[in-house]
Design a protein around this motif. Structure first.
Motif, PDB file in Angstrom:
ATOM      1  N   ASP A 244      27.376 -11.027  -1.930  1.00  0.00           N
ATOM      2  CA  ASP A 244      25.936 -10.814  -1.771  1.00  0.00           C
ATOM      3  C   ASP A 244      25.249 -12.155  -1.494  1.00  0.00           C
ATOM      4  O   ASP A 244      25.326 -13.073  -2.304  1.00  0.00           O
ATOM      5  CB  ASP A 244      25.378 -10.182  -3.047  1.00  0.00           C
ATOM      6  CG  ASP A 244      23.891  -9.859  -2.953  1.00  0.00           C
ATOM      7  OD1 ASP A 244      23.255 -10.217  -1.952  1.00  0.00           O
ATOM      8  OD2 ASP A 244      23.374  -9.244  -3.908  1.00  0.00           O
TER       9      ASP A 244
ATOM     10  N   LEU B 119      24.953 -13.591   6.212  1.00  0.00           N
ATOM     11  CA  LEU B 119      25.876 -12.477   6.392  1.00  0.00           C
ATOM     12  C   LEU B 119      26.825 -12.732   7.550  1.00  0.00           C
ATOM     13  O   LEU B 119      28.011 -12.383   7.498  1.00  0.00           O
ATOM     14  CB  LEU B 119      25.096 -11.177   6.619  1.00  0.00           C
ATOM     15  CG  LEU B 119      24.374 -10.593   5.389  1.00  0.00           C
ATOM     16  CD1 LEU B 119      23.442  -9.470   5.806  1.00  0.00           C
ATOM     17  CD2 LEU B 119      25.395 -10.102   4.358  1.00  0.00           C
TER      18      LEU B 119
ATOM     19  N   SER C 272      20.805 -19.360  -4.599  1.00  0.00           N
ATOM     20  CA  SER C 272      21.558 -18.239  -4.052  1.00  0.00           C
ATOM     21  C   SER C 272      22.666 -18.712  -3.112  1.00  0.00           C
ATOM     22  O   SER C 272      22.702 -19.874  -2.685  1.00  0.00           O
ATOM     23  CB  SER C 272      20.619 -17.299  -3.292  1.00  0.00           C
ATOM     24  OG  SER C 272      20.186 -17.900  -2.081  1.00  0.00           O
TER      25      SER C 272
ATOM     26  N   ARG D   3      19.021 -14.600   5.472  1.00  0.00           N
ATOM     27  CA  ARG D   3      19.995 -13.611   5.003  1.00  0.00           C
ATOM     28  C   ARG D   3      20.913 -13.157   6.144  1.00  0.00           C
ATOM     29  O   ARG D   3      22.133 -13.025   5.959  1.00  0.00           O
ATOM     30  CB  ARG D   3      19.260 -12.405   4.414  1.00  0.00           C
ATOM     31  CG  ARG D   3      20.135 -11.502   3.565  1.00  0.00           C
ATOM     32  CD  ARG D   3      19.315 -10.429   2.861  1.00  0.00           C
ATOM     33  NE  ARG D   3      20.073  -9.841   1.767  1.00  0.00           N
ATOM     34  CZ  ARG D   3      21.012  -8.910   1.919  1.00  0.00           C
ATOM     35  NH1 ARG D   3      21.294  -8.457   3.134  1.00  0.00           N
ATOM     36  NH2 ARG D   3      21.660  -8.441   0.873  1.00  0.00           N
TER      37      ARG D   3
ATOM     38  N   ASP E 291      22.305 -12.978  -1.819  1.00  0.00           N
ATOM     39  CA  ASP E 291      21.185 -13.247  -2.720  1.00  0.00           C
ATOM     40  C   ASP E 291      21.619 -13.593  -4.142  1.00  0.00           C
ATOM     41  O   ASP E 291      20.790 -13.973  -4.965  1.00  0.00           O
ATOM     42  CB  ASP E 291      20.251 -12.032  -2.767  1.00  0.00           C
ATOM     43  CG  ASP E 291      19.678 -11.704  -1.393  1.00  0.00           C
ATOM     44  OD1 ASP E 291      19.324 -12.653  -0.666  1.00  0.00           O
ATOM     45  OD2 ASP E 291      19.608 -10.507  -1.058  1.00  0.00           O
ATOM     46  N   VAL E 292      22.918 -13.478  -4.457  1.00  0.00           N
ATOM     47  CA  VAL E 292      23.366 -13.740  -5.821  1.00  0.00           C
ATOM     48  C   VAL E 292      23.406 -15.246  -6.075  1.00  0.00           C
ATOM     49  O   VAL E 292      23.688 -16.034  -5.166  1.00  0.00           O
ATOM     50  CB  VAL E 292      24.747 -13.102  -6.069  1.00  0.00           C
ATOM     51  CG1 VAL E 292      25.841 -13.843  -5.303  1.00  0.00           C
ATOM     52  CG2 VAL E 292      25.084 -13.079  -7.553  1.00  0.00           C
TER      53      VAL E 292
ATOM     54  N   SER F  60      32.424 -10.264   1.513  1.00  0.00           N
ATOM     55  CA  SER F  60      31.303  -9.356   1.318  1.00  0.00           C
ATOM     56  C   SER F  60      30.427  -9.805   0.154  1.00  0.00           C
ATOM     57  O   SER F  60      29.718  -8.998  -0.447  1.00  0.00           O
ATOM     58  CB  SER F  60      31.806  -7.933   1.078  1.00  0.00           C
ATOM     59  OG  SER F  60      32.660  -7.898  -0.059  1.00  0.00           O
TER      60      SER F  60
END
Length: 518
Positions: free
Chosen positions: A147, A136, A109, A132, A149-150, A145
């Motif tokens: 993600d 961010l 990720s 996480r 988690d991608v 922006s």
């Protein structure tokens, strides 16, 4: 393009340099790649490093980052000599590197890539929530922006570059090296990066900036160091230098007629015509491509310009509308079919999609010819022979000690010319080229432009997709602009950069008919 304020280094009493490299020498066997190179960068300074591929820029940065140990010279940080035996020691000293070639783990990720080896833990287990939050936070610092988690392998090249930048910033680097950071970015994304660079400069970070894009070097740099053949040729205040001077120092001669003259004769017959063509990423594409012309396609990273190229080549085929190719057939349903029918494709990422890095130059250049030959055809006969392939590599000016070397040993410009040679050997009717000069030096760019123009002048049709608006304007006979998966403008040769960018910024939700060619 955003022009940054000049830093305090140009004032009469500059602060002591945060970084100094003195008399750096490095050789690989008998080949000297760095010879008595000196470089300095103050806190809050942007110092550009320019030179051809192979001039020593990357080697110098690898010395700075602890990848290579120099045979001679010293590195000083805040006036104190340091010596790095490992890249980890350089990182601990506050040196961050954003490499031109992405080094992300594709199946991990974004968060895992940014904090790899530094993940927050609780009770010996990775604290996913904390990871996480931290991700961010660092992504917000680069205005992204994405993600957390991608998987990184699912991101575009531009998005992966943003993750690389975020990863470097998460290490709180005081000295940051940016190696071709805008190569995969469009003009809007580049402007965002320049704003970030300006913020870092204001916070006192010393920034070493490597780029082949002369315009952006002069827009953002305070000083410019020019390298040639492993030697420092000059250190120039950016405000007092000009592109011609820097290029002359880089290559040892003037580079005239950077963009070859456009065709003087009208284009020939249509090679491919698209009418209301579309798929999941494209809609209502109306476009004709003619023999003897270069059609440039501009647009933002998410505009659909690469999707258009892939659809034409059959990688992600058109599923609606009408497509007519010169052979009388419709839209290719696969890359192999497209190749067989006379369509060539230069991918936007040569290392990921275009090269077998451990294979020889010769094998890479012959790859498509041999793949499309019959089952019982000799792999080394006629056009597929070593002699014919070597002649093609020489024709495009590939510079290597031996064509039997693995292609991974070459500079980016020579690697690109190997892929170009592969398609020249096939002589396609339509040649779709994506980002043809990404990450290559000014001399290699001029060579690529000449090859594309000569190809069109000989009757070939070229569709060129590029994030470099200056390149699109300088080389194209016509310009198409993509936005939101649609063609939003058809512009004449020589249209202004402002006009192209204005159309590229449109949203497909507010589009009417594409602007007619003037």
């Amino acid at each position: 393009m955003l022009s940054l304020e000049r830093s305090t280094v140009e004032k009469s009493h500059p602060p002591p340099p945060l970084l100094e490299m003195r008399g750096i020498g490095k050789a690989f066997g008998p080949v000297v790649v760095l010879d008595d190179v000196a470089l300095s960068c103050g806190a809050g300074e942007i110092h550009a490093i320019c030179g051809e591929n192979g001039a020593g820029k990357s080697t110098l940065m690898k010395v700075l980052s602890g990848v290579y140990t120099p045979e001679r010279g010293e590195i000083l940080i805040d006036g104190e000599a340091v010596r790095f035996a490992h890249p980890a020691e350089a990182r601990e000293a506050g040196i961050g590197i954003i490499h031109q070639e992405l080094s992300l783990l594709p199946y991990r990720s974004v968060a895992e890539n940014i904090f790899v080896g530094r993940e927050p833990s609780r009770g010996g287990v990775i604290d996913r929530a904390a990871l996480r939050v931290r991700t961010l936070d660092v992504l917000a610092r680069v205005g992204s922006s994405i993600d957390p988690d991608v998987e990184c392998g699912r991101l575009s090249i531009a998005e992966q570059q943003v993750v690389e930048i975020a990863k470097a910033l998460s290490l709180n680097a005081r000295i940051l090296v940016l190696d071709e950071p805008t190569a995969p970015l469009d003009s809007v994304e580049s402007a965002k990066l320049f704003k970030l660079i300006d913020e870092l400069r204001r916070k006192g970070v010393a920034l070493l900036y490597i780029s082949h894009r002369m315009a952006e070097v002069f827009d953002i740099a305070d000083r410019i160091t020019v390298l040639k053949d492993g030697r420092r040729m000059a250190v120039l205040p950016a405000a007092e230098a000009d592109v011609d001077t820097v290029v002359r120092l880089m290559v040892g001669r003037d580079v005239s007629d950077f963009y070859p003259p456009r065709a003087q004769t009208p284009p020939g017959e249509p090679v491919m015509v698209l009418e209301q063509a579309g798929n999941d990423e494209l809609d209502a594409i109306d476009l004709g491509i003619h023999a003897g012309e270069i059609v440039g396609v501009a647009g933002l990273e998410s505009s659909g310009k690469i999707a258009l190229a892939r659809a034409i080549f059959g990688v992600e085929p058109f599923t609606r509308g009408t497509v007519r190719f010169v052979d009388g057939g419709g839209a290719p349903r696969s890359a192999r079919e497209a190749t067989r029918r006379g369509i060539g494709y230069l991918p936007d990422d040569r290392k990921r999609d275009g090269l077998g890095l451990r294979q020889s130059l010769r094998d890479n250049a012959a790859l498509t010819l041999r793949a499309m030959a019959g089952v019982f055809a000799s792999p080394t006969r006629l056009a597929r022979s070593h002699r014919a392939i070597d002649a093609m590599l020489q024709r495009v000016d590939v510079r290597a000690a031996s064509f039997g070397l693995p292609v991974e040993a070459l500079s980016g410009g020579n690697q690109q010319k190997v892929v170009i040679a592969r398609w020249l050997a096939r002589q396609p009717r339509l040649w779709v080229v994506c980002e043809p000069t990404r990450g290559i030096d000014v001399v290699a760019k001029a060579t690529v432009y000449r090859i594309l123009r000569d190809y069109a002048n000989a009757g070939g049709a070229v569709l060129m997709v590029s994030s470099d608006v200056t390149e699109v304007i300088g080389l194209s006979d016509r310009i198409c602009v993509m936005a939101g998966g649609r063609l939003v403008a058809h512009l004449p040769a020589g249209a202004s950069e402002e006009t192209v960018i204005a159309h590229a910024l449109q949203s497909h939700h507010s589009l009417g008919e594409p602007e007619a060619m003037q």
